[in-house]
Design an enzyme around this catalytic site. Structure first.
Site, PDB file in Angstrom:
ATOM      1  N   ASP A  59       0.833  -1.211   0.000  1.00  0.00           N
ATOM      2  CA  ASP A  59       0.000   0.000   0.000  1.00  0.00           C
ATOM      3  C   ASP A  59       0.866   1.260   0.000  1.00  0.00           C
ATOM      4  OD1 ASP A  59      -2.352   1.407   0.004  1.00  0.00           O
ATOM      5  OD2 ASP A  59      -2.680   1.247   2.158  1.00  0.00           O
ATOM      6  N   ARG A 100      -0.026   7.673  -2.704  1.00  0.00           N
ATOM      7  CA  ARG A 100       0.377   8.759  -1.794  1.00  0.00           C
ATOM      8  C   ARG A 100       1.847   9.116  -1.976  1.00  0.00           C
ATOM      9  NH1 ARG A 100      -1.210   6.038   3.478  1.00  0.00           N
ATOM     10  NH2 ARG A 100      -1.566   4.295   2.079  1.00  0.00           N
ATOM     11  N   TRP A 101       2.665   8.103  -2.203  1.00  0.00           N
ATOM     12  CA  TRP A 101       4.102   8.335  -2.403  1.00  0.00           C
ATOM     13  C   TRP A 101       4.321   9.203  -3.643  1.00  0.00           C
ATOM     14  CZ3 TRP A 101       7.425   6.965  -6.418  1.00  0.00           C
ATOM     15  CH2 TRP A 101       8.785   7.150  -6.168  1.00  0.00           C
ATOM     16  N   SER A 158      -7.186  -5.555  -5.769  1.00  0.00           N
ATOM     17  CA  SER A 158      -8.341  -6.081  -5.030  1.00  0.00           C
ATOM     18  C   SER A 158      -9.604  -5.981  -5.875  1.00  0.00           C
ATOM     19  CB  SER A 158      -8.527  -5.297  -3.730  1.00  0.00           C
ATOM     20  OG  SER A 158      -9.061  -4.029  -4.007  1.00  0.00           O
ATOM     21  N   ASN A 163     -10.613  -2.535  -6.229  1.00  0.00           N
ATOM     22  CA  ASN A 163      -9.791  -1.648  -7.074  1.00  0.00           C
ATOM     23  C   ASN A 163     -10.410  -1.398  -8.453  1.00  0.00           C
ATOM     24  OD1 ASN A 163      -6.561  -2.834  -5.808  1.00  0.00           O
ATOM     25  ND2 ASN A 163      -7.783  -1.068  -5.184  1.00  0.00           N
ATOM     26  N   ARG A 174     -11.556   2.151  -9.289  1.00  0.00           N
ATOM     27  CA  ARG A 174     -10.619   3.265  -9.522  1.00  0.00           C
ATOM     28  C   ARG A 174     -10.809   3.826 -10.936  1.00  0.00           C
ATOM     29  NH1 ARG A 174      -4.990   2.379  -6.289  1.00  0.00           N
ATOM     30  NH2 ARG A 174      -6.018   1.934  -4.312  1.00  0.00           N
ATOM     31  N   SER A 204      -8.184  -5.239   4.977  1.00  0.00           N
ATOM     32  CA  SER A 204      -8.760  -4.872   3.678  1.00  0.00           C
ATOM     33  C   SER A 204      -9.158  -6.069   2.806  1.00  0.00           C
ATOM     34  CB  SER A 204      -7.783  -3.978   2.895  1.00  0.00           C
ATOM     35  OG  SER A 204      -7.503  -2.816   3.618  1.00  0.00           O
ATOM     36  N   GLU A 216       0.879 -13.605  11.995  1.00  0.00           N
ATOM     37  CA  GLU A 216       1.474 -12.460  12.694  1.00  0.00           C
ATOM     38  C   GLU A 216       1.483 -11.277  11.724  1.00  0.00           C
ATOM     39  OE1 GLU A 216       2.331 -12.266  15.834  1.00  0.00           O
ATOM     40  OE2 GLU A 216       1.888 -14.381  16.190  1.00  0.00           O
TER      41      GLU A 216
END
Ligand code: FPP
Length: 242
Positions: free
Chosen positions: A18, A22-23, A63, A66, A69, A194, A205
């Site tokens: 993810d 944003r990056w 996903s 997605n 989008r 998600s 974990e």
């Protein structure tokens, strides 16, 4: 990496990649640039995992949600997938990586679907590492499909209701060919699953990283495994019973 206990390497690592969009935004670039750069991180994860003997790596690449989008971004992601499969085929051969996919593959554009099938066929005999791409994948949908198939078998008299157990469900999941993940890594700073392998992650974990996916390097993989190795997996038991 030197600090890792070679006796306790997770057999199956799953990753939610993810933070691409944003990056890219922080760099003043289009979201697609984030996905393009994210392909390098995929390579880092795969090479890093193979180097220490991880047997199964599963990546959440697209996903079922997605599909909502913008068309431009979906097309770019599908294009990247086809290009990456073409480029990485020699790596798969060299390292004996079997490619697999889970999800509703029938939704993929034809060219993407064909390339995927072709690569899966070409690598189907390898056993060193299995790379599974989750594409058009949603775990709730997967569980609905399993329920429908089992109900149909009951209706046809092929299965009795009393014979439905955890194993019958497990055997019918998209992931029936791989063990449950030991470790989930999610980049991007969010701490949620998600709709990714909900059944399979009952005892997984989880490590959440504050970096964005394009910033992911193999050191982040090793850091996450180190954290995993410090956890005690009790599977519902108490420490003294382990
Ligand atoms: C999530 O970031 C990432 C994706 C939806 C796609 C991941 C795909 C790749 C890294 C490239 C192709 C994959 C392979 C296996 C070759 P986001 O866009 O949701 O980021 P955001 O949360 O910042 O918007």
């Amino acid at each position: 990496m030197e600090q890792l206990n070679p006796e306790n390497i997770p057999q199956h690592i799953a990753i939610i990649m993810d933070g691409n969009g944003r990056w890219a935004k922080t760099k003043g670039r289009l979201r697609v640039f984030g996905h393009e750069t994210g392909v390098k991180s995929v390579r880092e994860a795969l090479e890093g995992a193979m180097h220490i003997g991880v047997k199964y790596l599963t990546l959440y690449a697209f996903s079922s949600e997605n599909w909502n989008r913008p068309r431009f971004e979906i097309n770019a992601l599908m294009g990247l997938l086809v290009d990456s499969l073409k480029k990485e085929l020699p790596t798969f051969h060299k390292n004996q990586v079997k490619l697999h996919a889970i999800g509703d593959l029938s939704q993929l554009p034809k060219r993407c679907y064909n390339k995927l099938q072709e690569t899966m066929e070409e690598t189907s005999h390898y056993t060193t590492c299995t790379l599974t791409l989750a594409l058009s994948y949603g775990s709730r949908q997967e569980l609905v499909n399993v329920t429908r198939r089992l109900a149909e078998k009951v209706k046809q008299g092929e299965l009795s209701v009393d014979d439905i157990n955890e194993q019958t469900i497990q055997q019918d999941l998209d992931t029936h060919f791989i063990p449950d993940p030991d470790l989930l890594i999610r980049t991007g700073g969010e701490q949620r699953i998600s709709n990714f392998m909900l059944w399979q992650m009952a005892y997984t974990e989880m490590v959440f990283l504050d970096i964005m996916w394009p910033e992911f390097h193999r050191e982040h993989l090793y850091e996450s495994i180190l954290e995993y190795q410090q956890r005690e997996r009790r599977f519902g038991k108490i420490s003294e019973q382990l």
